[in-house]
Design a protein around this motif. Structure first.
Motif, PDB file in Angstrom:
ATOM      1  N   TRP A 180     -12.768  45.827-105.971  1.00 26.04           N
ATOM      2  CA  TRP A 180     -11.428  45.351-105.618  1.00 26.04           C
ATOM      3  C   TRP A 180     -10.992  44.220-106.534  1.00 26.04           C
ATOM      4  O   TRP A 180      -9.817  44.108-106.875  1.00 26.04           O
ATOM      5  CB  TRP A 180     -11.379  44.900-104.159  1.00 26.04           C
ATOM      6  CG  TRP A 180     -11.264  46.037-103.205  1.00 26.04           C
ATOM      7  CD1 TRP A 180     -12.228  46.505-102.370  1.00 26.04           C
ATOM      8  CD2 TRP A 180     -10.121  46.871-102.998  1.00 26.04           C
ATOM      9  NE1 TRP A 180     -11.753  47.571-101.656  1.00 26.04           N
ATOM     10  CE2 TRP A 180     -10.455  47.816-102.024  1.00 26.04           C
ATOM     11  CE3 TRP A 180      -8.843  46.913-103.551  1.00 26.04           C
ATOM     12  CZ2 TRP A 180      -9.574  48.787-101.583  1.00 26.04           C
ATOM     13  CZ3 TRP A 180      -7.958  47.884-103.115  1.00 26.04           C
ATOM     14  CH2 TRP A 180      -8.328  48.804-102.143  1.00 26.04           C
ATOM     15  N   GLU A 181     -11.932  43.371-106.952  1.00 24.38           N
ATOM     16  CA  GLU A 181     -11.568  42.287-107.865  1.00 24.38           C
ATOM     17  C   GLU A 181     -11.102  42.839-109.206  1.00 24.38           C
ATOM     18  O   GLU A 181     -10.137  42.353-109.790  1.00 24.38           O
ATOM     19  CB  GLU A 181     -12.745  41.340-108.081  1.00 24.38           C
ATOM     20  CG  GLU A 181     -12.375  40.170-108.958  1.00 24.38           C
ATOM     21  CD  GLU A 181     -13.507  39.183-109.118  1.00 24.38           C
ATOM     22  OE1 GLU A 181     -13.277  38.163-109.770  1.00 24.38           O
ATOM     23  OE2 GLU A 181     -14.616  39.428-108.620  1.00 24.38           O
ATOM     24  N   SER A 182     -11.765  43.877-109.698  1.00 25.89           N
ATOM     25  CA  SER A 182     -11.328  44.471-110.966  1.00 25.89           C
ATOM     26  C   SER A 182      -9.940  45.094-110.829  1.00 25.89           C
ATOM     27  O   SER A 182      -9.144  45.053-111.769  1.00 25.89           O
ATOM     28  CB  SER A 182     -12.344  45.502-111.455  1.00 25.89           C
ATOM     29  OG  SER A 182     -12.433  46.574-110.553  1.00 25.89           O
ATOM     30  N   TRP A 183      -9.618  45.629-109.663  1.00 27.83           N
ATOM     31  CA  TRP A 183      -8.277  46.167-109.450  1.00 27.83           C
ATOM     32  C   TRP A 183      -7.249  45.034-109.401  1.00 27.83           C
ATOM     33  O   TRP A 183      -6.174  45.139-109.986  1.00 27.83           O
ATOM     34  CB  TRP A 183      -8.247  46.987-108.164  1.00 27.83           C
ATOM     35  CG  TRP A 183      -6.890  47.529-107.838  1.00 27.83           C
ATOM     36  CD1 TRP A 183      -6.288  48.605-108.400  1.00 27.83           C
ATOM     37  CD2 TRP A 183      -5.959  46.997-106.894  1.00 27.83           C
ATOM     38  NE1 TRP A 183      -5.036  48.782-107.855  1.00 27.83           N
ATOM     39  CE2 TRP A 183      -4.813  47.805-106.927  1.00 27.83           C
ATOM     40  CE3 TRP A 183      -5.986  45.922-106.023  1.00 27.83           C
ATOM     41  CZ2 TRP A 183      -3.704  47.569-106.123  1.00 27.83           C
ATOM     42  CZ3 TRP A 183      -4.894  45.684-105.217  1.00 27.83           C
ATOM     43  CH2 TRP A 183      -3.763  46.510-105.279  1.00 27.83           C
ATOM     44  N   LEU A 184      -7.585  43.937-108.713  1.00 29.53           N
ATOM     45  CA  LEU A 184      -6.664  42.809-108.621  1.00 29.53           C
ATOM     46  C   LEU A 184      -6.377  42.189-109.982  1.00 29.53           C
ATOM     47  O   LEU A 184      -5.265  41.768-110.261  1.00 29.53           O
ATOM     48  CB  LEU A 184      -7.244  41.719-107.706  1.00 29.53           C
ATOM     49  CG  LEU A 184      -7.171  41.974-106.211  1.00 29.53           C
ATOM     50  CD1 LEU A 184      -7.951  40.903-105.470  1.00 29.53           C
ATOM     51  CD2 LEU A 184      -5.750  42.034-105.725  1.00 29.53           C
ATOM     52  N   ARG A 185      -7.381  42.160-110.863  1.00 27.32           N
ATOM     53  CA  ARG A 185      -7.230  41.539-112.177  1.00 27.32           C
ATOM     54  C   ARG A 185      -6.737  42.511-113.239  1.00 27.32           C
ATOM     55  O   ARG A 185      -6.816  42.217-114.427  1.00 27.32           O
ATOM     56  CB  ARG A 185      -8.551  40.912-112.607  1.00 27.32           C
ATOM     57  CG  ARG A 185      -8.962  39.761-111.735  1.00 27.32           C
ATOM     58  CD  ARG A 185     -10.268  39.177-112.184  1.00 27.32           C
ATOM     59  NE  ARG A 185     -10.712  38.126-111.319  1.00 27.32           N
ATOM     60  CZ  ARG A 185     -10.571  36.843-111.573  1.00 27.32           C
ATOM     61  NH1 ARG A 185      -9.993  36.459-112.678  1.00 27.32           N
ATOM     62  NH2 ARG A 185     -11.012  35.940-110.727  1.00 27.32           N
ATOM     63  N   MET A 186      -6.256  43.670-112.810  1.00 29.47           N
ATOM     64  CA  MET A 186      -5.651  44.674-113.690  1.00 29.47           C
ATOM     65  C   MET A 186      -6.643  45.291-114.681  1.00 29.47           C
ATOM     66  O   MET A 186      -6.257  45.785-115.731  1.00 29.47           O
ATOM     67  CB  MET A 186      -4.467  44.098-114.492  1.00 29.47           C
ATOM     68  CG  MET A 186      -3.467  43.339-113.702  1.00 29.47           C
ATOM     69  SD  MET A 186      -2.502  44.422-112.679  1.00 29.47           S
ATOM     70  CE  MET A 186      -1.443  43.236-111.886  1.00 29.47           C
ATOM     71  N   ARG A 187      -7.926  45.265-114.355  1.00 29.64           N
ATOM     72  CA  ARG A 187      -8.915  45.911-115.213  1.00 29.64           C
ATOM     73  C   ARG A 187      -8.979  47.407-114.963  1.00 29.64           C
ATOM     74  O   ARG A 187      -9.519  48.144-115.769  1.00 29.64           O
ATOM     75  CB  ARG A 187     -10.293  45.290-114.985  1.00 29.64           C
ATOM     76  CG  ARG A 187     -10.374  43.869-115.442  1.00 29.64           C
ATOM     77  CD  ARG A 187     -11.780  43.336-115.303  1.00 29.64           C
ATOM     78  NE  ARG A 187     -11.772  41.899-115.444  1.00 29.64           N
ATOM     79  CZ  ARG A 187     -12.360  41.065-114.616  1.00 29.64           C
ATOM     80  NH1 ARG A 187     -13.029  41.525-113.579  1.00 29.64           N
ATOM     81  NH2 ARG A 187     -12.290  39.779-114.804  1.00 29.64           N
TER      82      ARG A 187
END
Length: 149
Positions: free
Chosen positions: A74-81
């Motif tokens: 989810w963090e990678s999705w939030l940071r646009m990765r």
């Protein structure tokens, strides 16, 4: 310009000013929820309005704060990765892998303790201005170089 049109412009300016001071109600698309209870939202990009990137955020569950760690996918999705949010299968797979790693670590620790091992020794370190190494020392008792000529 007649007097009536002039008043209308100031009314519009005043109304826009007052509306700019009010907090905006941001509503986004509910994208998903993780096993911690965080809910994730997104407002898609809209190039026609000059918005090139989507806005993404999450809301923690009641009583929690934003300092708790969030899952890596989810963090990678939030940071646009990543473009797409993680799927339920991917989340379940990652949780299962983490559980297996915890179990394996516990088994290794139990085996080490059964063989008579103790807790790993932590070297004591005091306040030092820089590290000292025996192979580079000059024989001074404190490791400080003297200025003898």
């Amino acid at each position: 310009m007649s007097n009536g049109e002039y008043r209308q412009v100031w009314r519009i300016v005043f109304r826009n000013f007052i509306n700019s001071l009010r907090p905006k109600q941001v509503t986004g698309n509910n994208v998903g929820k993780d096993y911690i209870g965080n809910t994730y939202f997104e407002i898609p990009a809209s190039p026609s309005e000059g918005k090139r990137k989507p806005s993404r955020w999450y809301d923690p569950p009641k009583g929690q704060d934003f300092q708790n760690p969030i899952p890596a996918e989810w963090e990678s999705w939030l940071r646009m990765r990543r473009k797409e949010p993680p799927s339920e299968e991917e989340i379940a797979k990652n949780v299962a892998i983490a559980q297996i790693k915890k179990e394996n670590a516990a088994k290794i620790e139990m085996k080490r303790l059964a063989e008579g091992g103790s807790l790993p020794a932590v070297p004591e370190r005091g306040p030092q201005s820089y590290p000292t190494y025996d192979e580079y020392s000059t024989g001074d008792s404190e490791g400080v170089h003297s200025n003898k000529k």
